[in-house]
Scaffold this motif. Structure first.
Motif, short mmCIF file in Angstrom:
data_model
loop_
_atom_site.label_atom_id
_atom_site.label_comp_id
_atom_site.label_asym_id
_atom_site.label_seq_id
_atom_site.Cartn_x
_atom_site.Cartn_y
_atom_site.Cartn_z
N ILE A 18 0.72 -1.05 0.04
CA ILE A 18 -0.24 0.06 -0.20
C ILE A 18 0.67 1.34 -0.14
CG2 ILE A 18 -2.09 -1.22 1.06
CD1 ILE A 18 -1.03 0.68 3.76
N PHE B 262 5.15 -7.22 7.76
CA PHE B 262 3.99 -7.55 8.23
C PHE B 262 2.78 -7.58 7.10
CE2 PHE B 262 4.45 -7.04 13.14
CZ PHE B 262 5.75 -7.67 13.06
N GLY C 39 -5.28 -5.82 1.33
CA GLY C 39 -6.06 -4.66 1.26
C GLY C 39 -6.84 -4.41 2.21
N ASP C 40 -7.06 -5.07 3.43
CA ASP C 40 -8.23 -4.76 4.25
C ASP C 40 -8.28 -3.31 4.72
OD1 ASP C 40 -8.66 -7.35 4.42
OD2 ASP C 40 -7.70 -7.88 6.29
N GLY D 131 -0.72 -7.65 1.77
CA GLY D 131 -1.12 -7.10 0.46
C GLY D 131 -2.62 -7.40 0.24
N ALA E 27 0.68 -3.74 10.67
CA ALA E 27 1.73 -3.17 9.71
C ALA E 27 1.60 -1.55 9.86
CB ALA E 27 1.38 -3.82 8.32
N LEU F 77 3.04 2.96 6.84
CA LEU F 77 3.41 1.33 6.85
C LEU F 77 4.92 1.23 7.40
CD1 LEU F 77 2.47 -1.31 5.76
CD2 LEU F 77 3.51 -0.78 3.59
S1 SF4 Z 1 -4.70 -4.15 6.24
FE1 SF4 Z 1 -3.37 -5.61 4.74
S2 SF4 Z 1 -3.07 -4.28 3.15
FE2 SF4 Z 1 -3.36 -2.85 4.73
S3 SF4 Z 1 -1.42 -2.48 5.66
FE3 SF4 Z 1 -2.47 -4.20 6.73
S4 SF4 Z 1 -1.75 -5.88 5.73
FE4 SF4 Z 1 -1.30 -4.30 4.34
#
Ligand code: SF4
Ligand code: SF4
Length: 160
Positions: free
Chosen positions: A6, A42, A47-48, A45, A27, A37
């Motif tokens: 991200i 951690f 994308g939550d 990828g 992360a 980030l």
């Molecule tokens: S929610 Fe998922 S995509 Fe977003 S920073 Fe955390 S690990 Fe990465």
């Protein structure tokens, strides 16, 4: 290695923390009012965090980064769990509950990674039972932990 990560646009970020809450991997941190980030290893990828951002500050990009380290994430989660356990709060009223808390408190202190104990009591005499039980539990636990007592007056002020 090149990975999909991200990118957080600082100009759009308002520091609300929704992305950090949504990131189960831990992360993201909020530093000086902006999301960052901070642990690329951690980052899974998936994308939550993207849909949670109210300002659309988060997007995906491909860039050089360390590989996703599942073991490191698991270790970090264990530490957070232990910390949360240590910060747990237990409440009681010796007058209404009619039980001896010291046994239960002793077990809690013995079986958890507790770093310190704070006893918060009212100035009313019956609350003294709680203080005595907590002190007994500290002794019986065999652990040498820093502890303090905070006494609250009937009108809600801290008594020095
Ligand atoms: S929610 Fe998922 S995509 Fe977003 S920073 Fe955390 S690990 Fe990465
Ligand atoms: S959810 Fe968006 S606005 Fe809120 S801290 Fe994260 S990046 Fe910034």
């Amino acid at each position: 290695m090149i990975r999909k990560l991200i990118r957080i646009g600082k100009e759009k970020c308002n520091g609300c923390g929704a992305c950090a809450d949504a990131c189960h991997e831990g992360a993201i941190d909020i530093i000086n009012g902006k999301a960052e980030l901070v642990r690329e290893h951690f980052h899974d990828g998936l994308g939550d965090c993207l849909p949670e951002c109210p300002t659309g500050a988060i997007s995906f990009e491909e860039r050089e980064a360390p590989a996703y380290d599942e073991e490191a994430v698991k270790e970090a989660k264990k530490k957070v769990f232990a910390k949360n356990q240590a910060m747990s709060t237990h409440t009681g009223c010796p007058k209404l509950d009619q039980v001896d808390y010291s046994e239960k408190l002793t077990a809690i202190i013995q079986n958890n990674n507790i770093q310190s104990v704070t006893i918060v009591r009212m100035e009313v005499p019956c609350c003294g039972g709680l203080e005595i039980a907590a002190k007994k539990a500290l002794q019986d636990s065999g652990k040498f932990l820093p502890w303090q007592v905070i006494t609250i007056s009937i009108d809600g002020k801290t008594i020095e």
